[in-house]
Enzyme design. Structure first.
Site, PDB file in Angstrom:
ATOM      1  N   ASP A 166       0.827  -1.209   0.000  1.00 28.78           N
ATOM      2  CA  ASP A 166       0.000   0.000   0.000  1.00 28.78           C
ATOM      3  C   ASP A 166       0.863   1.261   0.000  1.00 28.78           C
ATOM      4  O   ASP A 166       0.609   2.210   0.730  1.00 28.78           O
ATOM      5  CB  ASP A 166      -0.959  -0.010   1.195  1.00 28.78           C
ATOM      6  CG  ASP A 166      -2.019   1.091   1.128  1.00 28.78           C
ATOM      7  OD1 ASP A 166      -2.307   1.576   0.007  1.00 28.78           O
ATOM      8  OD2 ASP A 166      -2.561   1.466   2.191  1.00 28.78           O
TER       9      ASP A 166
ATOM     10  N   HIS B 234      -3.488   0.591  11.599  1.00 33.16           N
ATOM     11  CA  HIS B 234      -3.174  -0.794  11.275  1.00 33.16           C
ATOM     12  C   HIS B 234      -1.670  -1.011  11.170  1.00 33.16           C
ATOM     13  O   HIS B 234      -0.900  -0.053  11.053  1.00 33.16           O
ATOM     14  CB  HIS B 234      -3.831  -1.194   9.945  1.00 33.16           C
ATOM     15  CG  HIS B 234      -3.588  -0.211   8.841  1.00 33.16           C
ATOM     16  ND1 HIS B 234      -4.482   0.797   8.525  1.00 33.16           N
ATOM     17  CD2 HIS B 234      -2.543  -0.048   7.986  1.00 33.16           C
ATOM     18  CE1 HIS B 234      -3.997   1.518   7.523  1.00 33.16           C
ATOM     19  NE2 HIS B 234      -2.828   1.030   7.184  1.00 33.16           N
TER      20      HIS B 234
ATOM     21  N   GLN C 114      -3.155  -5.784   6.067  1.00 33.68           N
ATOM     22  CA  GLN C 114      -3.095  -4.629   6.968  1.00 33.68           C
ATOM     23  C   GLN C 114      -4.114  -4.854   8.085  1.00 33.68           C
ATOM     24  O   GLN C 114      -5.321  -4.728   7.878  1.00 33.68           O
ATOM     25  CB  GLN C 114      -3.397  -3.326   6.210  1.00 33.68           C
ATOM     26  CG  GLN C 114      -2.262  -2.900   5.278  1.00 33.68           C
ATOM     27  CD  GLN C 114      -2.669  -1.750   4.369  1.00 33.68           C
ATOM     28  OE1 GLN C 114      -3.551  -1.898   3.530  1.00 33.68           O
ATOM     29  NE2 GLN C 114      -2.005  -0.610   4.510  1.00 33.68           N
TER      30      GLN C 114
ATOM     31  N   ARG D  23       2.465  12.804  10.562  1.00 34.51           N
ATOM     32  CA  ARG D  23       1.193  12.718   9.844  1.00 34.51           C
ATOM     33  C   ARG D  23       0.467  11.474  10.333  1.00 34.51           C
ATOM     34  O   ARG D  23       0.898  10.351  10.110  1.00 34.51           O
ATOM     35  CB  ARG D  23       1.446  12.636   8.337  1.00 34.51           C
ATOM     36  CG  ARG D  23       0.202  12.425   7.481  1.00 34.51           C
ATOM     37  CD  ARG D  23       0.631  12.246   6.032  1.00 34.51           C
ATOM     38  NE  ARG D  23      -0.476  11.994   5.128  1.00 34.51           N
ATOM     39  CZ  ARG D  23      -0.961  10.785   4.842  1.00 34.51           C
ATOM     40  NH1 ARG D  23      -0.453   9.718   5.436  1.00 34.51           N
ATOM     41  NH2 ARG D  23      -1.946  10.642   3.989  1.00 34.51           N
TER      42      ARG D  23
ATOM     43  N   ASP E 184      -1.712   8.885  10.004  1.00 33.33           N
ATOM     44  CA  ASP E 184      -2.386   8.265   8.873  1.00 33.33           C
ATOM     45  C   ASP E 184      -3.558   7.404   9.316  1.00 33.33           C
ATOM     46  O   ASP E 184      -3.477   6.683  10.320  1.00 33.33           O
ATOM     47  CB  ASP E 184      -1.389   7.402   8.095  1.00 33.33           C
ATOM     48  CG  ASP E 184      -2.013   6.793   6.859  1.00 33.33           C
ATOM     49  OD1 ASP E 184      -2.222   7.541   5.882  1.00 33.33           O
ATOM     50  OD2 ASP E 184      -2.326   5.588   6.882  1.00 33.33           O
TER      51      ASP E 184
ATOM     52  N   GLU F  56      -4.474  13.022   9.095  1.00 35.33           N
ATOM     53  CA  GLU F  56      -4.820  12.582   7.744  1.00 35.33           C
ATOM     54  C   GLU F  56      -6.278  12.144   7.802  1.00 35.33           C
ATOM     55  O   GLU F  56      -6.591  10.968   7.979  1.00 35.33           O
ATOM     56  CB  GLU F  56      -3.909  11.434   7.304  1.00 35.33           C
ATOM     57  CG  GLU F  56      -4.046  11.068   5.831  1.00 35.33           C
ATOM     58  CD  GLU F  56      -5.071   9.970   5.577  1.00 35.33           C
ATOM     59  OE1 GLU F  56      -5.678   9.970   4.494  1.00 35.33           O
ATOM     60  OE2 GLU F  56      -5.268   9.116   6.462  1.00 35.33           O
TER      61      GLU F  56
ATOM     62  N   HIS G 195      -0.225  12.453  -2.844  1.00 33.80           N
ATOM     63  CA  HIS G 195       0.134  11.126  -3.356  1.00 33.80           C
ATOM     64  C   HIS G 195      -1.095  10.305  -3.710  1.00 33.80           C
ATOM     65  O   HIS G 195      -1.025   9.360  -4.478  1.00 33.80           O
ATOM     66  CB  HIS G 195       0.943  10.373  -2.303  1.00 33.80           C
ATOM     67  CG  HIS G 195       0.101   9.868  -1.173  1.00 33.80           C
ATOM     68  ND1 HIS G 195      -0.435  10.712  -0.214  1.00 33.80           N
ATOM     69  CD2 HIS G 195      -0.340   8.628  -0.866  1.00 33.80           C
ATOM     70  CE1 HIS G 195      -1.146  10.004   0.633  1.00 33.80           C
ATOM     71  NE2 HIS G 195      -1.106   8.746   0.276  1.00 33.80           N
ATOM     72  N   ASP G 196      -2.245  10.676  -3.131  1.00 33.21           N
ATOM     73  CA  ASP G 196      -3.454   9.878  -3.271  1.00 33.21           C
ATOM     74  C   ASP G 196      -4.265  10.330  -4.466  1.00 33.21           C
ATOM     75  O   ASP G 196      -3.987  11.365  -5.085  1.00 33.21           O
ATOM     76  CB  ASP G 196      -4.291   9.987  -1.995  1.00 33.21           C
ATOM     77  CG  ASP G 196      -4.897   8.665  -1.572  1.00 33.21           C
ATOM     78  OD1 ASP G 196      -4.993   7.763  -2.425  1.00 33.21           O
ATOM     79  OD2 ASP G 196      -5.261   8.530  -0.392  1.00 33.21           O
TER      80      ASP G 196
ATOM     81  N   ARG H  48      -2.496   5.175  -9.241  1.00 32.35           N
ATOM     82  CA  ARG H  48      -2.014   6.352  -8.517  1.00 32.35           C
ATOM     83  C   ARG H  48      -0.510   6.550  -8.714  1.00 32.35           C
ATOM     84  O   ARG H  48      -0.004   7.670  -8.533  1.00 32.35           O
ATOM     85  CB  ARG H  48      -2.331   6.218  -7.022  1.00 32.35           C
ATOM     86  CG  ARG H  48      -3.819   6.317  -6.706  1.00 32.35           C
ATOM     87  CD  ARG H  48      -4.098   6.070  -5.243  1.00 32.35           C
ATOM     88  NE  ARG H  48      -3.700   4.721  -4.837  1.00 32.35           N
ATOM     89  CZ  ARG H  48      -3.811   4.264  -3.595  1.00 32.35           C
ATOM     90  NH1 ARG H  48      -4.295   5.036  -2.633  1.00 32.35           N
ATOM     91  NH2 ARG H  48      -3.441   3.021  -3.297  1.00 32.35           N
TER      92      ARG H  48
END
Length: 637
Positions: A132, A175, A243, A273, A275, A317, A386-387, A511
């Site tokens: 991921d 996770h 995950q 960050r 996440d 995030e 990035h997403d 992506r």
């Protein structure tokens, strides 16, 4: 209040002055620790607080003199993230500079752009194979071997600090990878580590939860639970089967992450960050996103960090509906006590919406109705990251203008995929869901805005127009307030990576098209007059330079949407004690007029455009005429 342990845990002598400093911070932030813990862990809270304070004291004692000095500086300047000189840059280490040591060599390039905040995408050791994009962490205390070591990370943070820059790293909270030591011990039968995760013997509870849970990746990771033979149960896996979601109702998980955070802080990391923060707490009958306990957990993490290493800030995030976003910056009893930064996802979406529709009214409706954020918190503004881009247009906002929310979302997805009449975008459709007709979009800023297609045409008029649209878009994120962040390559107008699918592990995730390796050959042309890279890079440098000189753009000041006189012109207003700032943006490819009476009403008729140093000019019809994609930054002082 629990008994407080303040005995130094290292063998080195601690001065009375430093001991006094620790006690003062403990006195200041211990109430926040307890207020966060007690609703979460009931009668276990006070003992847990003692354990967390011991961790904080040990980290404080081990902190370097340089980092202690940094702590003091930021205690004296708590608004350091809100300063208008703060410009961000985000990149994958390996795609930007090869490795951590190589990145040190690129610091002058970042400095030339004006960067003061560097976000490096996941670099803590992930699982082998598909991971991921690094968000399946197998070891929080090690760096990816191909990028270097923890010593290399410390060398980088030191070099960045010397250059006046701060480092942001991702901390995945929801996770861990199936290969993480905690998960391995759970699979081996250790009951203590099995409690680190949400494990069910049969499908009864998973099915009950699934009734209200959405799917994050319906294409390649449907459902939210995975059967694991070694574990002998169904484990919660929101994102991918490898995950494993953590059980934050277990205080042992909280203690683990406090230790991880303090270790990274002592390596010199400035911002974490957080996440997947929205997913941390599970509650039956909900979508298990943004539950109140999430904010209590964050308050505890932040308060302990403030005690040990207050130079460190948190970034949430949380890509959630605008109505839910402010909770991550602090609301109610958590105001000023949770994250210091949050992504302004709504601004990003509305910029792309304005450019496609050539109309600012929906943006004005959506952005103008957002409640004010806490004055101590700061937006992170961005054009892309990035997403992928999820077209988060609220049905209520669209309906207020007589539009269909679904229809507009569909229009944007088709426009930026380049299959709507008149579009020159080259985006890619990501995660199309035929059941809901929902689709998201991948693509670099240049490919989405039409600069890529314009360069291919070699038409100088088209290139100039697309570059002007990109400048306008960057102007909006820079003049909103907060920390504007540029994604690597966008400063050069870099296009999608045409070979994105050829790398092993990337072929099913487009992506990677908008995560290209920095084109160093293109970067060498950033000073070549007439090159596209020079235009885009130069525009950004100038915007950043002017922004840094304007106190009006301090992140504590709220941005208001001005009246709409022309649907192609967005007006923003910021009132700082030093004076007023008015941003005027023509989001269309046509020349537009802004009425003189409105400029007088806003008290900027005699203002100076900070970007040019010239006073506001009046044209035919006593109007202010804006060229296609023109921008004005008007100040009254």
């Amino acid at each position: 209040m629990p008994a407080v342990t303040v005995t130094p845990t290292s063998s080195a002598p601690i001065s009375d002055e430093r001991d006094l400093m620790f006690r003062a911070r403990l006195h200041r932030w211990l109430p926040d620790v307890l207020d966060g813990l007690r609703p979460l862990y009931d009668d276990r809270a006070d003992a847990l607080a003692d354990d967390l304070i011991d961790l904080a004291r040990a980290a404080y004692d081990a902190r370097s003199p340089e980092l202690h000095a940094r702590d003091l500086e930021r205690l004296l300047r708590p608004d350091w993230l809100q300063d208008p000189s703060m410009l961000g840059y985000a990149a994958y280490t390996e795609r930007f500079a090869g490795d951590l040591r190589g990145l040190i060599d690129e610091i002058p390039y970042l400095d030339e752009l004006g960067v003061r905040y560097l976000h490096l995408m996941p670099l803590l050791r992930p699982r082998e194979g598909d991971n991921d994009g690094g968000y399946a962490v197998a070891d929080y205390r090690a760096v990816r071997p191909d990028l270097g070591s923890m010593d290399d990370l410390e060398a980088l943070t030191h070099a960045l600090h010397e250059a006046g820059m701060s480092l942001t790293l991702d901390l995945v909270l929801n996770h861990v990878a199936r290969e993480h030591d905690w998960a391995a011990k759970a699979r081996a039968g250790d009951p203590a580590y099995r409690e680190y995760f949400h494990v069910f013997a049969d499908r009864a509870m998973p099915d009950a939860y699934e009734a209200s849970l959405p799917e994050v990746f319906p294409d390649f990771a449907p459902g939210n639970f995975t059967w694991d033979d070694e574990l002998g149960g169904w484990v919660w896996t929101t994102f991918n089967e490898w995950q494993w979601d953590l059980n934050w109702s277990n205080p042992a998980v909280l203690k683990e992450f406090v230790s991880i955070i303090l270790d990274l802080a002592n390596r010199g990391v400035d911002v974490l960050r957080l996440d997947a923060i929205a997913f941390m707490w599970k509650r039956l009958g909900t979508d298990c996103q943004g539950e109140p306990e999430v904010h209590a957990v964050t308050q505890v993490l932040r308060a302990i960090t403030r005690i040990a290493c207050p130079a460190v800030a948190f970034k949430a995030e949380a890509i959630v509906a605008p109505t839910k976003l402010l909770a991550y910056l602090g609301s109610g009893s958590h105001t000023g006590k949770v994250s210091d930064l949050a992504y302004h996802n709504s601004l990003m979406v509305q910029i792309w919406s304005m450019l496609a529709a050539r109309d600012v009214r929906l943006a004005a409706q959506a952005l103008g109705n957002l409640p004010p954020k806490p004055p101590t918190a700061t937006w992170l503004t961005y054009l892309r990251c990035h997403d992928d881009i999820g077209w988060a247009i609220m049905d209520e906002d669209a309906g207020a203008l007589g539009l269909s929310g679904h229809g507009h979302r569909s229009f944007l997805a088709h426009w930026y995929a380049g299959d709507f009449p008149g579009s020159t975008a080259k985006g890619l459709v990501f995660q199309y869901n035929p059941a809901t007709d929902d689709r998201r979009t991948s693509g670099t800023a240049a490919s989405l805005i039409g600069l890529d297609a314009a360069e291919e045409s070699a038409d100088p008029v088209r290139i100039a127009s697309a570059a002007a649209a990109l400048r306008l878009s960057h102007s909006l994120i820079m003049s909103w307030g907060g920390v504007p962040v540029i994604w690597s390559g966008d400063e050069l107008g870099q296009a999608n990576d045409r070979e994105w699918a050829s790398e092993p592990g990337h072929e099913d995730d487009n992506r990677w098209a908008h995560r290209p390796r920095l084109d160093h050959d293109r970067a060498t042309t950033r000073h070549t007059q007439g090159s596209v890279a020079a235009t885009v890079f130069g525009d950004l440098v100038e915007l950043a330079r002017v922004r840094a000189s304007l106190p009006h753009l301090h992140g504590s000041v709220e941005t208001a949407i001005g009246p709409i006189d022309d649907p192609g012109i967005l007006v923003t207003v910021r009132d700082h004690p030093i004076g007023r700032f008015v941003g005027v943006h023509n989001v269309t490819e046509r020349r537009r007029a802004w009425p003189s009476w409105r400029a007088r009403e806003l008290d900027v008729a005699d203002a100076v455009d900070a970007l040019t140093g010239s006073r506001l000019e009046w044209g035919e019809g006593d109007q202010v005429w804006l060229e296609p994609y023109e921008v004005l930054w008007l100040t009254t002082n």
